[in-house]
Scaffold this active site. Structure first.
Site, PDB file in Angstrom:
ATOM      1  N   GLN A 177     -35.043 -67.724  58.437  1.00  0.00           N
ATOM      2  CA  GLN A 177     -36.285 -67.707  59.215  1.00  0.00           C
ATOM      3  C   GLN A 177     -36.178 -66.764  60.420  1.00  0.00           C
ATOM      4  O   GLN A 177     -36.772 -67.019  61.471  1.00  0.00           O
ATOM      5  CB  GLN A 177     -36.652 -69.124  59.658  1.00  0.00           C
ATOM      6  CG  GLN A 177     -37.245 -69.964  58.538  1.00  0.00           C
ATOM      7  CD  GLN A 177     -38.555 -69.378  57.999  1.00  0.00           C
ATOM      8  OE1 GLN A 177     -39.322 -68.755  58.717  1.00  0.00           O
ATOM      9  NE2 GLN A 177     -38.807 -69.595  56.714  1.00  0.00           N
ATOM     10  N   SER A 178     -35.466 -65.679  60.277  1.00  0.00           N
ATOM     11  CA  SER A 178     -35.279 -64.749  61.395  1.00  0.00           C
ATOM     12  C   SER A 178     -36.595 -64.091  61.830  1.00  0.00           C
ATOM     13  O   SER A 178     -37.270 -63.428  61.026  1.00  0.00           O
ATOM     14  CB  SER A 178     -34.288 -63.662  60.963  1.00  0.00           C
ATOM     15  OG  SER A 178     -34.294 -62.596  61.893  1.00  0.00           O
ATOM     16  N   ASN A 179     -36.921 -64.247  63.096  1.00  0.00           N
ATOM     17  CA  ASN A 179     -38.071 -63.534  63.665  1.00  0.00           C
ATOM     18  C   ASN A 179     -37.744 -62.057  63.838  1.00  0.00           C
ATOM     19  O   ASN A 179     -38.613 -61.201  63.742  1.00  0.00           O
ATOM     20  CB  ASN A 179     -38.430 -64.107  65.039  1.00  0.00           C
ATOM     21  CG  ASN A 179     -38.741 -65.580  64.964  1.00  0.00           C
ATOM     22  OD1 ASN A 179     -39.657 -65.983  64.270  1.00  0.00           O
ATOM     23  ND2 ASN A 179     -37.947 -66.401  65.655  1.00  0.00           N
TER      24      ASN A 179
END
Ligand code: PLP
Length: 327
Positions: free
Chosen positions: A73-75
């Site tokens: 879920q890396s922004n």
């Protein structure tokens, strides 16, 4: 100070807003929020300021592909994929963790934005990243490697300039007083390093105070001091930084990176219900939990001004592992 090469695609300056209802509910200092969740690039966030400088550097190197790595879920990966699309690069993302059954949150956006995804185990991610780089290079893709979180000196410089932006928005001639504290989520250290360099360079009179997301205090202090020293050098600012002068609170690490507990849920809920502001489960939710905890311990004098620097991340609210825990 050296003017570094920079592209312009972030929506700047981001607004600073008062949070009077949240301030009243918590009964502490006056709370303000700087909306870097509104930097404008594919749902925004702090990586966009870094990418203005990183992509200028990639262009100068003649790169055609952006390569970076992060969590599922890396922004950072989502904003890199968007910046690649926006500036005519291909994008390869190395994501660590298990490929989920359902594509949601940032991962959905990575795919919509056209990034190629390579999956790896956390323990093998440096190796997989190197292999991906070599492979892209021999395929003639001219890859440019962006480090985790975009936290090279070049990326961190984005947050040094952001201090000048904030200071121009605050003070006696403005509706926003100069905050005595700037508080934000700190992880790979680029935001933190940039802010401390900017604070020195532009003579910000308050405290730059990072809430650690996933590292012990001394580890993060050392990382930020080293990166700040290198960032200052790159920018032509004659300063060096020691770990002892980097202000970090590491009391809110919980059960580790990305593991949301009741304190983050409470913080996310308070911001949503009293100010209509969406935080995120991994970074700003934890940072806000820290802010709330510190207010309850009377860390900040009652009439002081505390600026919460919102670093983005709200797409993760819709990730399958978080959304059901939030209501
Ligand atoms: C990456 C990120 C951070 C941490 O910034 P660093 O520069 O890596 O320390 C904070 N908040 C959000 C939402 C992020 O995506």
């Amino acid at each position: 100070m050296i003017q570094l090469p920079r592209l312009r695609f972030a929506h700047l300056p981001t607004p600073i807003e008062a949070m009077p209802r949240l301030s009243a509910v918590l009964g502490g200092p006056n709370l303000w929020i700087k909306r870097d969740d509104q930097t404008g690039l594919a749902l925004g966030g702090n990586k966009t300021r870094k990418l203005e400088f990183l992509i200028a550097e990639a262009q100068a190197h003649g790169a055609r592909t952006l390569l970076t790595a992060g969590a599922v879920q890396s922004n950072h990966c989502r904003q890199t994929a968007a910046a690649a699309a926006r500036n005519g690069f291909e994008c390869i993302l190395v994501l660590s963790g298990n490929q989920p059954n359902e594509v949601s949150g940032n991962l959905l956006l990575d795919q919509m934005l056209g990034a190629q995804i390579i999956w790896t185990k956390r323990s093998e991610r440096d190796h997989t990243l190197q292999k991906a780089f070599d492979h892209a290079w021999s395929a003639g893709k001219r890859p440019y490697l962006i480090p985790y979180g975009g936290s090279s000196p070049t990326g961190a410089a984005g947050y040094a300039y952001a201090v000048a932006e904030m200071m121009a928005q605050c003070g006696p001639q403005q509706e926003v007083p100069m905050p005595e504290w700037v508080i934000f989520a700190s992880s790979s250290g680029g935001t933190h390093a940039g802010l401390v360099v900017g604070a020195k360079a532009f003579q910000y009179p308050g405290q730059i105070f990072g809430i650690s997301i996933d590292e012990q205090e001394d580890v993060l202090q050392a990382r930020v001091a080293d990166l700040a020293t290198k960032t200052a050098e790159l920018m032509g600012v004659i300063e060096s930084f020691s770990p002892a002068e980097i202000l970090v609170n590491a009391d809110y690490l919980g059960d580790g990176y990305g593991i949301m507990s009741s304190v983050e849920v409470e913080a996310i809920s308070l911001f949503a219900r009293h100010e209509g502001i969406l935080l995120d489960p991994v970074y700003t939710g934890r940072c806000a939990a820290g802010l709330i905890g510190l207010i309850r311990q009377n860390t900040f004098p009652k009439n002081s001004n505390v600026l919460f620097w919102h670093t983005g991340g709200s797409p993760a609210l819709f990730a399958e592992q978080y959304r059901n825990a939030l209501i």
